[in-house]
Design an enzyme around this catalytic site. Sequence first.
Site, PDB file in Angstrom:
ATOM      1  N   GLU A   1     -47.496  11.436 -74.901  1.00 57.96           N
ATOM      2  CA  GLU A   1     -46.354  11.948 -75.655  1.00 57.96           C
ATOM      3  C   GLU A   1     -46.403  11.418 -77.085  1.00 57.96           C
ATOM      4  O   GLU A   1     -46.815  10.281 -77.327  1.00 57.96           O
ATOM      5  CB  GLU A   1     -45.027  11.579 -74.990  1.00 57.96           C
ATOM      6  CG  GLU A   1     -44.759  10.103 -74.835  1.00 57.96           C
ATOM      7  CD  GLU A   1     -43.437   9.822 -74.134  1.00 57.96           C
ATOM      8  OE1 GLU A   1     -42.452  10.525 -74.420  1.00 57.96           O
ATOM      9  OE2 GLU A   1     -43.394   8.893 -73.304  1.00 57.96           O
TER      10      GLU A   1
ATOM     11  N   GLU B   1     -44.796  16.414 -74.943  1.00 63.83           N
ATOM     12  CA  GLU B   1     -45.375  15.499 -73.947  1.00 63.83           C
ATOM     13  C   GLU B   1     -45.964  16.278 -72.783  1.00 63.83           C
ATOM     14  O   GLU B   1     -45.425  17.314 -72.375  1.00 63.83           O
ATOM     15  CB  GLU B   1     -44.273  14.562 -73.437  1.00 63.83           C
ATOM     16  CG  GLU B   1     -44.700  13.599 -72.355  1.00 63.83           C
ATOM     17  CD  GLU B   1     -43.554  12.698 -71.891  1.00 63.83           C
ATOM     18  OE1 GLU B   1     -43.850  11.633 -71.327  1.00 63.83           O
ATOM     19  OE2 GLU B   1     -42.375  13.072 -72.099  1.00 63.83           O
TER      20      GLU B   1
ATOM     21  N   HIS C   1     -47.627   6.502 -71.801  1.00 65.25           N
ATOM     22  CA  HIS C   1     -47.673   5.432 -70.789  1.00 65.25           C
ATOM     23  C   HIS C   1     -48.373   5.918 -69.525  1.00 65.25           C
ATOM     24  O   HIS C   1     -48.449   7.121 -69.259  1.00 65.25           O
ATOM     25  CB  HIS C   1     -46.255   4.966 -70.446  1.00 65.25           C
ATOM     26  CG  HIS C   1     -45.305   6.105 -70.182  1.00 65.25           C
ATOM     27  ND1 HIS C   1     -45.138   6.661 -68.930  1.00 65.25           N
ATOM     28  CD2 HIS C   1     -44.508   6.817 -71.022  1.00 65.25           C
ATOM     29  CE1 HIS C   1     -44.265   7.650 -69.011  1.00 65.25           C
ATOM     30  NE2 HIS C   1     -43.858   7.777 -70.262  1.00 65.25           N
TER      31      HIS C   1
ATOM     32  N   HIS D   1     -43.108   4.068 -65.850  1.00 64.23           N
ATOM     33  CA  HIS D   1     -43.919   3.265 -66.773  1.00 64.23           C
ATOM     34  C   HIS D   1     -44.637   2.217 -65.932  1.00 64.23           C
ATOM     35  O   HIS D   1     -44.043   1.211 -65.543  1.00 64.23           O
ATOM     36  CB  HIS D   1     -43.049   2.572 -67.817  1.00 64.23           C
ATOM     37  CG  HIS D   1     -42.421   3.504 -68.811  1.00 64.23           C
ATOM     38  ND1 HIS D   1     -41.882   3.082 -70.012  1.00 64.23           N
ATOM     39  CD2 HIS D   1     -42.246   4.849 -68.787  1.00 64.23           C
ATOM     40  CE1 HIS D   1     -41.401   4.122 -70.672  1.00 64.23           C
ATOM     41  NE2 HIS D   1     -41.598   5.196 -69.937  1.00 64.23           N
TER      42      HIS D   1
ATOM     43  N   ASP E   1     -43.904  13.983 -66.066  1.00 66.74           N
ATOM     44  CA  ASP E   1     -43.126  13.609 -67.256  1.00 66.74           C
ATOM     45  C   ASP E   1     -43.581  14.530 -68.379  1.00 66.74           C
ATOM     46  O   ASP E   1     -44.713  14.420 -68.860  1.00 66.74           O
ATOM     47  CB  ASP E   1     -43.399  12.133 -67.590  1.00 66.74           C
ATOM     48  CG  ASP E   1     -42.486  11.631 -68.706  1.00 66.74           C
ATOM     49  OD1 ASP E   1     -41.676  12.421 -69.218  1.00 66.74           O
ATOM     50  OD2 ASP E   1     -42.603  10.436 -69.067  1.00 66.74           O
TER      51      ASP E   1
ATOM     52  N   ASP F   1     -36.366  16.607 -72.428  1.00 67.13           N
ATOM     53  CA  ASP F   1     -37.314  15.744 -71.714  1.00 67.13           C
ATOM     54  C   ASP F   1     -36.783  15.517 -70.296  1.00 67.13           C
ATOM     55  O   ASP F   1     -35.786  14.826 -70.099  1.00 67.13           O
ATOM     56  CB  ASP F   1     -37.436  14.409 -72.457  1.00 67.13           C
ATOM     57  CG  ASP F   1     -38.531  13.509 -71.887  1.00 67.13           C
ATOM     58  OD1 ASP F   1     -39.136  13.872 -70.861  1.00 67.13           O
ATOM     59  OD2 ASP F   1     -38.769  12.427 -72.472  1.00 67.13           O
TER      60      ASP F   1
END
Length: 485
Positions: free
Chosen positions: A371, A466, A338, A346, A269, A258
């Site tokens: 995700e 994700e 998020h 976030h 992300d 990640d």
Amino acid sequence: MRHFISQSLIMAELQRDVELQLLNGNDLKEEREDPDAPESIKKKRRKKKRSKTTAPAGANEAEGDGEAGGVGDVTKQLEQQTLEDKEREEDGEEDGDDGENSAGKKKKKKKKKKGLKGQTDPPSIPICELYPSGDFPKGEECEYPPSKDGRSAAWRTTSEEKRALDMANEEMWSDFREAAEAHRQVRSYVRSWIKPGMTMIDICEKLEDCSRRLIKENGLKAGLAFPTGCSINHCAAHYTPNAGDPTVLRYDDVCKIDFGTHINGRIIDCAFTVTFNPKYDRLLEAVRDATNTGIKFAGIDVRLCDVGETIQEVMESYEVEIDGKTYQVKPIRNLNGHSIGQYRIHSGKTVPIVKGGEATRMEEGEAYAIETFGSTGRGAVHDDMECSHYMKNFNVGHVPIRLPRAKHLLNVINENFCTLAFCRRWLDRLGESKYLMALKNLCDLGIIDPYPPLCDIKGSYTAQYEHTILLRPTYKEVVSRGDDY
């Protein structure tokens, strides 16, 4: 004798002038008759003119005596040379024009290819140099899902107003796309060499070095968005090795890679799971399917809790057999997707992966990380192991700091990371040392927030997939989508 020669010369020159004027008149007449004649015909006319010019000169030489003939020869040669030089110059200009036209055509062909040079192996050319026009590859564009009452959202793709709004934010979408292309190329590179027996520090540093090159790291304008997570087995998230960590990747491990990139704070992300033993394939398939389902149902005016419900339904429909024991794949209920803001990973809204949760709706222009995490354990995580991830509190105001070393460390964090996440290895890389007490002080004051590893029960296995999506006015764009997942 001299008088006779001079008279002969004058007469010869006058005769030539008359003949030249007549010839020029004929040539001009021919050109007037056909001004659009091809260049090849014009060249023939010039040659004809040259041959006609030399003929009277020869006649004059026959009429004159030896000296007059000698002078006539010289004059004739000079005239012929002048005409040939002129013709060569004109031919050269025509060839030059052709060359310019052909070069122009070649340039046009290059433009069609958008200036793509081709990446090296291993990747070393920054994405901005691969696409000098700034036209970066788009992600997967999808129509928004129909509303609850069955109304289609296809009108957004043809609405002039929505297209205008989309174009107004093109610079922002372009930043996301550049960061996403860097992410795609880095993860493709990582998959080519990651293997059992490598230390986690080597894996992370090799990945981050490549990512820094491709994103063309430049302070806070471009760089890594957060530390590389490489959580293994029952550890689901927020693990990256600190200095001296001897952990080695093994054949039977389930490793979640990640990592994030950003351009001007526009963060990608995106995560995937690496395994070497095929017995985990069904677990990975369940989580990948759940993530894609969440992406499919996400959209403008969609309630976040509805996305979570569809994710849970898909993930729990899978069972996986590992070492002779069958497990139902469980979504990890206290881990979420998020919303993403500028320089803020976030930014306030959470996308659950189980039913329940917020009834808040997604809005136009937002970016989300969709995700999902699947587990063979309890389906819940807790803080465990040594902390490596940290991030400055986005909303913190002025807080008085008494320790000089803590003040210095905060200045380093502000200059290099601002509100982006960082890890202890990155502080080491900047030359900082003996900073743990100062870092703890900043955490105690609430200026910096620690993010320790999140783990399910020992002996369980967790997987993660994700993607980052953009809720554009016209389309939903899965900007980090690639050929791999």
